[in-house]
Design a protein around this motif. Structure first.
Motif, short mmCIF file in Angstrom:
data_model
loop_
_atom_site.label_atom_id
_atom_site.label_comp_id
_atom_site.label_asym_id
_atom_site.label_seq_id
_atom_site.Cartn_x
_atom_site.Cartn_y
_atom_site.Cartn_z
N HIS A 1 0.86 -1.21 0.00
CA HIS A 1 0.00 0.00 0.00
C HIS A 1 0.89 1.25 0.00
N HIS B 1 1.31 5.40 -2.09
CA HIS B 1 0.75 6.40 -3.02
C HIS B 1 1.91 7.04 -3.78
N HIS C 1 -9.03 2.32 1.73
CA HIS C 1 -8.66 2.56 3.13
C HIS C 1 -9.85 2.28 4.04
N HIS D 1 -4.95 -0.19 6.69
CA HIS D 1 -5.06 0.33 8.07
C HIS D 1 -5.86 -0.60 8.98
N ASP E 1 2.67 3.21 2.89
CA ASP E 1 1.68 4.29 2.84
C ASP E 1 2.32 5.68 2.72
ZN ZN Z 1 -3.00 5.14 1.87
#
Ligand code: ZN
Ligand code: GUN
Length: 438
Positions: free
Chosen positions: A74, A76, A229, A268, A319
């Motif tokens: 995960h 970005h 998420h 998460h 993340d």
């Molecule tokens: Zn994220």
């Protein structure tokens, strides 16, 4: 890419890998091992003695540790420039730092430059596979896909769906999203090292119609994954319950639109109710634990036992940019610390499992990546464990392989020891010119 013809070779040195199917503690460790790679970029052999049939292959001897490539489950890519943005929690952080940066990815040349930069940095950290969030823009997705092909990574990604709760420049209506999403899916079909994930950003940025479209698509096309998420902060959960008053909890929002499945990666999951844990376990969805993000944004402490005791598959994610590091050793160390704050102790092999095979399983690729075993892609990195005098003493003194690897998690970020070369499908894709010696 993997199907190109390349010279087969053998690499010889210290070697560690977990073994697929063996849970988190079955592993191989050799002080002097051999990894044979075939001309299609797949592993032919791993072991302590090289069989005669590979004796004519060129052998590269390395003083570094041969280690499976990591899976960042995960991350970005447009958020690398906002790492270390000060002072906020999730929702304010999105508005203040993240959305303004993501708007820039509507510009193709900016997106291309950032995609290449991001992928080069993750390769330099030993990451060979990743589930990556892009932005709402088609050009940002195309830039990532093209760069991944050029640099040789194994990616899962999709256009990030948002039709509310974000600046206009990052929102599209569902009809426009369907159009760009369908194009992106078609452009991803039959690519060897790229898979498509339907990517509704999170419940707060998606209308019912958006979630409904995404869920129906996931149900109708078994080749697709989904990523989003969930249950990251208390504020987000409260706002979600106000936007979706008919759902009993956050997980039910996704479940009610068909987005909870064994092909779902949910990042998460740190404030689950008992009911959510039970439903999550029944669904077969994976959780992606992002410890550096959770500590940096102050989101909360992941309950590893809550997932492990229910046999829910766990991957680890950086993340970035909520997370502050793309380095898998930093992520694993942070996961250890988070667990410790909950009075839980995580075995180093379990942490490595989450960052390799667990991640591979979450993207349904554990038959081809995540460990160094015959038949899988030769995705691996070389880790310098000898350059740092104190670090190497600690490595040598450690009585078990668990303790040796644990020492890397805590010492590497602050020592001379680091990843010095990364291979995907048997091809050297990145190297530290001074240190790698390959
Ligand atoms: Zn994220
Ligand atoms: N929830 C929705 N979007 C994001 C994001 O970009 N980062 C994190 N950490 N949580 C999110």
């Amino acid at each position: 890419m993997g199907s190109e013809k390349k010279e087969p070779f053998v690499i010889r040195g210290r070697l560690f890998t977990l073994l697929d199917g063996g849970g988190s503690d079955e592993h191989l460790y050799y002080d002097d091992g051999f990894l044979a790679v075939g001309d299609g970029g797949r592993i032919l052999f791993v072991g302590p003695e090289l069989p005669d049939r590979y004796a004519h292959y060129q052998v590269h001897r390395t003083q570094h540790l041969i280690f499976p490539g990591f899976v960042d489950a995960h991350v970005h890519y447009p958020q690398l420039p906002v790492v270390a943005s000060y002072g906020t929690s999730l929702l304010e952080w999105l508005d203040k730092y993240t959305f303004p940066e993501e708007i820039k990815y509507g510009d193709r040349s900016y997106a291309e430059r950032r995609a290449a930069q991001f992928l080069t940095v993750i390769l330099a950290k030993g990451v060979t596979s990743a589930a990556v969030f892009s932005t709402i823009h088609q050009v940002a997705f195309e830039a990532l896909q093209a760069s991944s092909r050029d640099l040789g990574l194994n990616l899962v990604s999709g256009i990030t769906g948002m039709d509310r709760g974000a600046p206009d420049a990052l929102s599209v209506d569902v009809a426009a999203f369907k159009d760009i999403n369908a194009k992106a899916i078609e452009a991803s079909r039959n690519l060897e090292r790229f898979s498509y994930a339907i990517t509704p950003r999170f419940a707060l940025s998606c209308s019912d119609r958006m979630l409904d479209y995404c869920g129906q698509l996931l149900e109708s096309d078994q080749s697709l994954l989904a990523q989003t998420h969930i249950n990251e902060t208390e504020d987000e959960i409260l706002a979600t319950s106000e936007l979706f008053p008919n759902a009993n909890d956050y997980l039910e929002v996704y479940a009610s639109f068909g987005l909870l499945s064994e092909r779902s990666l949910l990042a998460h999951g740190i404030h689950n109710t008992e009911t959510e844990y039970e439903r999550w376990a029944e669904s077969g969805a994976s959780v992606v634990h992002c410890p550096t993000s959770n500590t940096f944004l102050g989101s909360g402490l992941f309950d590893a036992d809550g997932y492990v005791s229910r046999d829910i598959n766990i991957g680890l994610g950086s993340d970035v940019g909520g997370g502050f590091s793309l380095n898998p050793f930093v992520t694993m160390a942070e996961a250890y610390k988070v667990a410790k704050l909950r009075a839980q102790v995580l075995d180093p092999l379990r942490l490595i499992y989450w960052h390799t095979l667990g991640g591979a399983k979450s993207i349904h690729q554990d038959d081809s990546i995540g460990s160094l075993e015959a038949g899988k892609y030769a995705d691996f990195c070389l880790i310098d464990i000898t350059s740092d005098e104190v670090g190497f003493e600690i490595w040598e003194r450690a009585g078990t392989v668990q303790e040796k690897l644990f020492s890397l998690m805590f010492l590497m970020p602050d020592s001379k020891n680091r990843v010095v070369a990364t291979f995907t499908a048997g091809v050297l894709r990145w190297q530290d010119e001074i240190q790698s010696g390959f």
